[in-house]
Design a protein around this motif. Sequence first.
Motif, mmCIF file in Angstrom:
data_model
loop_
_atom_site.group_PDB
_atom_site.id
_atom_site.type_symbol
_atom_site.label_atom_id
_atom_site.label_comp_id
_atom_site.label_asym_id
_atom_site.label_seq_id
_atom_site.Cartn_x
_atom_site.Cartn_y
_atom_site.Cartn_z
ATOM 1 N N LEU A 242 34.707 42.633 32.239
ATOM 2 C CA LEU A 242 35.329 41.582 33.209
ATOM 3 C C LEU A 242 35.807 40.342 32.436
ATOM 4 C CD1 LEU A 242 32.351 41.762 36.207
ATOM 5 C CD2 LEU A 242 34.812 42.696 36.077
ATOM 6 N N LYS A 243 35.021 39.779 31.594
ATOM 7 C CA LYS A 243 35.651 38.835 30.804
ATOM 8 C C LYS A 243 36.635 39.082 29.826
ATOM 9 C CE LYS A 243 30.914 36.435 30.168
ATOM 10 N NZ LYS A 243 29.910 36.119 29.228
ATOM 11 N N SER B 267 42.706 41.004 35.733
ATOM 12 C CA SER B 267 41.775 40.989 36.946
ATOM 13 C C SER B 267 42.396 40.480 38.057
ATOM 14 C CB SER B 267 40.657 40.278 36.588
ATOM 15 O OG SER B 267 39.808 40.552 35.499
ATOM 16 N N ASN C 287 39.557 39.326 32.252
ATOM 17 C CA ASN C 287 39.916 38.009 32.487
ATOM 18 C C ASN C 287 41.086 37.290 31.550
ATOM 19 O OD1 ASN C 287 38.933 37.652 35.027
ATOM 20 N ND2 ASN C 287 36.939 36.987 34.483
ATOM 21 N N HIS D 16 44.373 38.807 31.539
ATOM 22 C CA HIS D 16 44.943 38.621 32.871
ATOM 23 C C HIS D 16 45.329 40.020 33.628
ATOM 24 C CE1 HIS D 16 45.757 34.352 31.720
ATOM 25 N NE2 HIS D 16 46.177 34.743 30.793
ATOM 26 N N ASP E 146 40.976 40.911 43.476
ATOM 27 C CA ASP E 146 40.893 39.650 44.376
ATOM 28 C C ASP E 146 40.691 40.165 45.939
ATOM 29 O OD1 ASP E 146 40.837 37.301 45.676
ATOM 30 O OD2 ASP E 146 42.894 36.731 44.756
#
Length: 269
Positions: A118-119, A127, A122, A125, A210
Amino acid sequence: MGIMIICLILIAIVFIYPVYLMFMNSFKPFGEIVADVLAFPKHFDLSNYTYVIKKMDYALLFRNNVIITVIGIAGIVVFSSMAAYMLDRKDGRYTKIAYAIITTPMLIPFQTIMITLLKSMNVLHLSGSKIGLGIQYWGFGIPMATFIFFNFMKTVPKELDESATIDGASTFRTYTSIIFPLLKPVTVTVIVLDVMWIWNDFLLPYLVLDLNKYKTISIAVQYMKGSYGRVDMGAIMAALIIAVIPVIIFYLSCQKHIIKGVAAGAVKG
């Protein structure tokens, strides 16, 4: 043989019966389910399905699932088949090391790399979007797909490559025009297995997307437990049926290719 058939029938019943109950209860109003969950519906009521389709906005969810699945499958098939082709044909000093590096990740549980993933996403870009989620499936699907393609590739004669080289074809042209069309059985197998996985996946989309903008069918089904204003088991059963019908139809339509591809890739290799 008779005992084996009986055992197989009993096992099939154990797996099919819950699906039968889910299907039957999806046509019942809430009161009938509470009264007797095992009973046959007094009449087939489609109100659960109309309620679910309206509240879930099924058309939008279906489109999201298709986009994510197509992106994921395209990358998995293209990159894993090319990797398997090069690993099989370029039998060099470091081939076994490369093969081990590519296939070992399929043995690593997702939970152990979840936070790091997940990191990383992010930072890249990737996610929060459907395209980013589809690309992330490449990393999880390519190891197993490469393993399957690699074993099947052993059955494709190397003389075909030599003939193409003599005719002036490049390595890429040989792969696209000669080798890849011969991989149809195993390609269909990889596609079907990964479609079933990506389409029904819940955890990765839940973590990556999202949810204020995008949801998948699996996430929307989870939200049916109360986020849409009522807890209705009939509606939940209908949502589950709607969620699995597309992938079941897809699986049944490709079943003969799955059996052929798995047998060729696992046994002949």
